[in-house]
Motif scaffolding. Structure first.
Motif, PDB file in Angstrom:
ATOM      1  N   LEU A  71      47.775  48.268  44.589  1.00 51.28           N
ATOM      2  CA  LEU A  71      47.957  46.929  44.030  1.00 51.28           C
ATOM      3  C   LEU A  71      49.078  46.899  42.994  1.00 51.28           C
ATOM      4  O   LEU A  71      49.917  45.990  42.986  1.00 51.28           O
ATOM      5  CB  LEU A  71      46.639  46.450  43.411  1.00 51.28           C
ATOM      6  N   ASP A 160      39.672  41.599  40.846  1.00 51.32           N
ATOM      7  CA  ASP A 160      39.628  42.027  42.243  1.00 51.32           C
ATOM      8  C   ASP A 160      38.194  42.344  42.649  1.00 51.32           C
ATOM      9  O   ASP A 160      37.554  43.220  42.066  1.00 51.32           O
ATOM     10  CB  ASP A 160      40.524  43.268  42.403  1.00 51.32           C
ATOM     11  N   THR A 189      41.060  38.057  44.040  1.00 53.65           N
ATOM     12  CA  THR A 189      40.561  38.067  45.411  1.00 53.65           C
ATOM     13  C   THR A 189      39.215  37.355  45.420  1.00 53.65           C
ATOM     14  O   THR A 189      38.400  37.510  44.516  1.00 53.65           O
ATOM     15  CB  THR A 189      40.392  39.488  45.962  1.00 53.65           C
ATOM     16  N   TYR A 338      43.581  36.029  48.954  1.00 49.39           N
ATOM     17  CA  TYR A 338      44.359  36.743  47.949  1.00 49.39           C
ATOM     18  C   TYR A 338      45.223  35.717  47.213  1.00 49.39           C
ATOM     19  O   TYR A 338      46.192  35.211  47.763  1.00 49.39           O
ATOM     20  CB  TYR A 338      45.249  37.804  48.594  1.00 49.39           C
TER      21      TYR A 338
END
Length: 346
Positions: A71, A160, A189, A338
């Motif tokens: 990421l 996330d 996310t 996302y």
């Protein structure tokens, strides 16, 4: 914009924060101290004997550093974001992989994690790479203003695989709106409860149809299927429009990262998948206490899809049809959204 985001989420390279800057031989691997404390808690890599849900959770734990590196690398490569000297916040920092990856790039990192056991695990992870001085982990609830008001502002905030577990998703996003510097980025996310993949197998417990239900009924379903009372650790599933509305309300300009298919073939494919899923949903065995509400939700899902389908076939303009097809791709084919949001307002 980022066609390879998902394909590359498990790639990357970790650099040690010592004087020699040695490459780790196992890309994105975990160190011996972290592996040892996991083993002491009877957490070991998945084996052939692990069931599907155990394998999902174990792979998630042991890939924490790989996912963090991937990421951070994507933000560097795709957005030109230089982590060196930046303030980074990871909400729901878990086992610490993202905090570690950002710290190894020279960032000043704060992680907020509600579960004390995960805080302890992450500290052992950091110890293996000698970056403890670069990372502060706070064992508190980020939604509580007493937690976030003392943190200052950040250049980038990550969240996330967390938002569906907090008791107030809007409270979290509101906090981020205050924590981000103007021009800063928020990466989030969010599972799509109504995608075909999630309907077939809810991403946390693998249950068919569970994501259609409210958390209380989903907990009853989970306990019924497992034959014993089992905690269902999901609070909310918002739809796409709800997320966009909340982002905008708090001065965040959202962009969705994944490409969407606007073809007629995509809609035909979605229709075929939908028909198969409905057949499966109507065969689910349930306790009497939630049966009526479950089938009410199945009817709602059917009506929702057919309304979208009729809207598509009723559109004569090719651009309008493509836009509707893209929205259907977003709402039914993508399991995990996302988002990257930029703070645009003071």
């Amino acid at each position: 914009m980022i066609d390879s985001v998902i394909a590359d989420l498990r790639t990357g390279i970790v650099m040690l924060a010592d004087s020699e800057r040695t490459e780790v031989a196992e890309i994105g691997g975990i160190g011996p101290r972290f592996r040892g404390v996991l083993a002491a808690s009877n957490i070991n890599p998945a084996t052939e004997k692990s069931n599907d849900i155990e394998r999902i959770w174990l792979d998630y734990i042991f890939s924490t550093n790989k996912r963090g590196v991937a990421l951070v690398t994507k933000f560097k490569d795709q957005f030109g974001f230089d982590f060196k000297g930046k303030r980074v916040l990871d909400i729901g920092s878990g086992y610490g992989g993202l905090c570690l990856a950002a710290a190894l790039q020279g960032a000043d990192v704060v992680g907020v994690e509600f579960q004390k056991k995960l805080v302890d695990f992450s500290l052992e992870n950091f110890h293996d790479f000698d970056v403890g001085d670069c990372i502060e982990i706070i064992n508190k609830d980020i939604v509580n203003p007493e937690t976030w008001k003392s943190l200052g502002q950040f250049d980038i905030v990550f969240c996330d695989n967390v938002i569906e577990h907090v008791h107030s998703p809007e409270g979290l996003i509101s906090a981020v709106g205050s924590l981000l510097k103007v021009g800063g980025y928020f990466y989030l996310t969010a599972p799509n409860a109504y995608s075909f993949g999630m309907i077939r197998s809810e991403c946390h417990y693998g249950l068919l149809g569970a994501s259609l239900l409210d958390p209380n009924d989903a907990a009853v379903m989970l306990s019924f299927i497992r034959g014993q009372k089992t905690e269902y650790d999901v609070s909310f599933y918002y739809d796409y429009a709800e997320y966009v509305e909340i982002f905008t309300r708090y001065g965040l300009d959202p962009k969705h990262l994944l490409p969407l298919d606007g073809s007629d073939a995509a809609v035909a494919r979605a229709h075929a998948n939908f028909n198969e899923i409905i057949k499966d949903l109507e065969k689910v065995k349930l306790p009497d206490s939630i049966r009526d509400r479950y089938f009410e939700r199945v009817r709602w899902y059917k009506n929702r899809f057919y309304a979208d389908l009729n809207y598509f076939y009723g559109a004569n303009d090719p651009q309008e049809r493509a836009a509707i097809a893209q929205r259907m791709s977003r709402d039914y084919e993508i399991n995990l959204w996302y988002f990257v949001c930029k703070r645009t307002k003071k």
